[in-house]
Scaffold this active site. Structure first.
Site, short mmCIF file in Angstrom:
data_model
loop_
_atom_site.label_atom_id
_atom_site.label_comp_id
_atom_site.label_asym_id
_atom_site.label_seq_id
_atom_site.Cartn_x
_atom_site.Cartn_y
_atom_site.Cartn_z
N ARG A 28 -7.72 5.09 -4.53
CA ARG A 28 -8.05 6.50 -4.84
C ARG A 28 -8.84 7.03 -3.71
O ARG A 28 -9.72 6.56 -3.48
CB ARG A 28 -8.72 6.60 -6.47
CG ARG A 28 -7.90 6.06 -7.29
CD ARG A 28 -8.23 6.20 -8.77
NE ARG A 28 -7.53 5.46 -9.77
CZ ARG A 28 -6.39 5.93 -10.24
NH1 ARG A 28 -6.02 7.42 -10.07
NH2 ARG A 28 -5.72 5.51 -11.40
N HIS A 99 -3.15 7.94 7.12
CA HIS A 99 -3.18 7.72 5.86
C HIS A 99 -2.31 8.95 5.19
O HIS A 99 -2.24 10.02 5.51
CB HIS A 99 -4.64 7.73 5.09
CG HIS A 99 -5.43 9.02 5.54
ND1 HIS A 99 -5.90 9.14 6.85
CD2 HIS A 99 -5.74 10.03 4.86
CE1 HIS A 99 -6.96 10.07 6.91
NE2 HIS A 99 -6.59 10.94 5.78
#
Length: 113
Positions: A28, A99
């Site tokens: 997360r 990412h």
């Protein structure tokens, strides 16, 4: 190297992984912009999408497929979600380690579309 994502991968910065194998990890985002905001990153340090090479094709596909699976696991797949790569400074990339953002869990407001 002083890459925060590399430190997370090595366990130097503790985090709860939603996914982890020898190629990819997911966790997360610490500054979420939606109820679900997960980062899916390769274990190999690749600074940005601009640095990808032909040999990375399978890895990039794997990032997307893992994000899809996490969206299903977190019950946001049916209503939809966003996948986002930010590329370099002008693209909004803040950490020089590629990412993929998985963003969802609510109707996205104009500022995160």
């Amino acid at each position: 190297m002083d890459c925060i994502f590399c430190k997370i991968i090595k366990g130097e910065i503790p985090t709860e992984f939603l996914y982890k194998d020898s190629d990819v990890v997911a966790f997360r985002d610490i500054h979420p912009i939606a109820p679900v905001h997960v980062l899916v990153i390769p274990v190999e340090h690749i600074p940005s999408v601009a640095d990808l090479q032909d040999k990375d094709t399978k890895l990039v596909g794997k990032l997307i497929m893992i994000a899809k699976k996490i969206a299903e696991d977190l019950n946001i797949a049916q209503d939809g979600y966003k996948l986002l790569f930010r590329v370099k400074k002008h693209g909004g990339q803040e950490i020089d380690h590629i990412h993929l953002h998985l963003i969802g869990g609510a109707q996205l407001s104009e500022d995160i579309r």
